[in-house]
Write an enzyme that holds these catalytic residues in place. Sequence first.
Site, PDB file in Angstrom:
ATOM      1  N   GLY A 202      36.182  50.939  -3.200  1.00  0.00           N
ATOM      2  CA  GLY A 202      36.615  50.214  -4.380  1.00  0.00           C
ATOM      3  C   GLY A 202      35.710  50.363  -5.587  1.00  0.00           C
TER       4      GLY A 202
ATOM      5  N   CYS B 258      25.577  55.372  -2.114  1.00  0.00           N
ATOM      6  CA  CYS B 258      26.967  55.422  -2.570  1.00  0.00           C
ATOM      7  C   CYS B 258      27.329  54.169  -3.374  1.00  0.00           C
ATOM      8  CB  CYS B 258      27.905  55.652  -1.387  1.00  0.00           C
ATOM      9  SG  CYS B 258      29.538  56.235  -1.875  1.00  0.00           S
TER      10      CYS B 258
ATOM     11  N   ASN C  60      31.532  60.850  -0.933  1.00  0.00           N
ATOM     12  CA  ASN C  60      32.817  60.171  -0.879  1.00  0.00           C
ATOM     13  C   ASN C  60      32.787  59.017  -1.875  1.00  0.00           C
ATOM     14  OD1 ASN C  60      35.163  58.798  -0.332  1.00  0.00           O
ATOM     15  ND2 ASN C  60      34.457  57.944   1.601  1.00  0.00           N
TER      16      ASN C  60
ATOM     17  N   HIS D  61      25.586  60.812   0.552  1.00  0.00           N
ATOM     18  CA  HIS D  61      25.339  60.182   1.850  1.00  0.00           C
ATOM     19  C   HIS D  61      24.221  60.898   2.586  1.00  0.00           C
ATOM     20  CE1 HIS D  61      28.866  57.403   2.231  1.00  0.00           C
ATOM     21  NE2 HIS D  61      29.237  58.152   1.193  1.00  0.00           N
TER      22      HIS D  61
ATOM     23  N   GLU E 248      22.829  60.099   5.259  1.00  0.00           N
ATOM     24  CA  GLU E 248      23.028  60.040   6.711  1.00  0.00           C
ATOM     25  C   GLU E 248      24.030  61.082   7.188  1.00  0.00           C
ATOM     26  OE1 GLU E 248      26.542  58.046   5.114  1.00  0.00           O
ATOM     27  OE2 GLU E 248      24.428  58.062   4.548  1.00  0.00           O
TER      28      GLU E 248
END
Length: 350
Positions: free
Chosen positions: A219, A244, A286, A325, A327
């Site tokens: 969102g 992120c 993302n 990201h 990770e």
Amino acid sequence: MTEVDGYLVLEDGTVFRGRSVGTDGVAYGEAVFTTGMTGYQETVTDPSYAEQLVCFTAPMVGNYGVAEPRMESEAPHATGVLMRRLGGEEWASWLRDRGVVALDGIDTRALTLRVRAEGAMRGAAVSDEGALPVEEALDAVRRQPQMEGAALVEKVSTQTPYSPVATGRVRVAVLDYGAKRSIVRRLAAADAAVTVFPHVADPDELATYDGVLLSNGPGDPEPLVEETAVVRALLGRVPVLGICLGHQLLGLAAGHETYKLPFGHRGANHPVLDRRTGRVLITSQNHGFAVRPSDAAEATHVSLYDGTVEGFDFPQLRAASVQFHPEAGPGPHDAWPILESWVAGLGGDA
């Protein structure tokens, strides 16, 4: 598998026809694409994909099956899956069992080009045109809320604190805006005990930990006023690392602005320049929103695709962040040391 004619309709009226391979029904969401060649199970279970219809640009999806360790959360969060070619019945069965509408035979190249040209759009993935004609679905799509202005973290965050990793050299609190399991695994691998907190938590309690990690999530960050206030209350009191959505909230808390990207960054092959070292990292990304560019020295990383701010360092606030990201899960491991180095620096004198 019985073939059923399904379709995707975008809010501009464009229709892409395919074959239903998932559950029966209709899924609404923002139509986006990801360029990752692998990691389809991780993608669909990533809470950051909440309220989105995910188009995979890889020509075949599902060819290496599914496995529990690849789950990034308890259940799928993407509302629908769009593929050029289904790679295996195991993947289709997994989607059906979990109530995900999925279509194969979609012209994913044309869909991706459409989204790149016109921006991410609301859409509906429909499993059976006979049950829901295009005109009715299109009318429903245009009544759906836009992603811009959507506060979604409450839907994906834990409601109560829990401790998935009980022991470690240092104690890390994770603010859960939609945290992936990979983040917890990488923290544990770096010798951190981890406690996961709801998206809004008491900053005084959080400040008792050695560090606070602001997780990824779905969102628009702008309406997350309470979440931003918590982050602002932590600055200067405890080391903070944002990932992120956590990066975007840290940016807001530090006085920057956020904005919606035309079609976002989603995939596992995004080059990012570390301005401090000159090194280029290939990263997993993302996100559909970003922190507005500025000339501030705090911006440590930038996208080599479009110049998007990909990282911050605020030494005076004891805070740093990355838009990508570190990770992975899925993706390359170039950025793994970011999490490891952050944990290694915790537990010393302030």
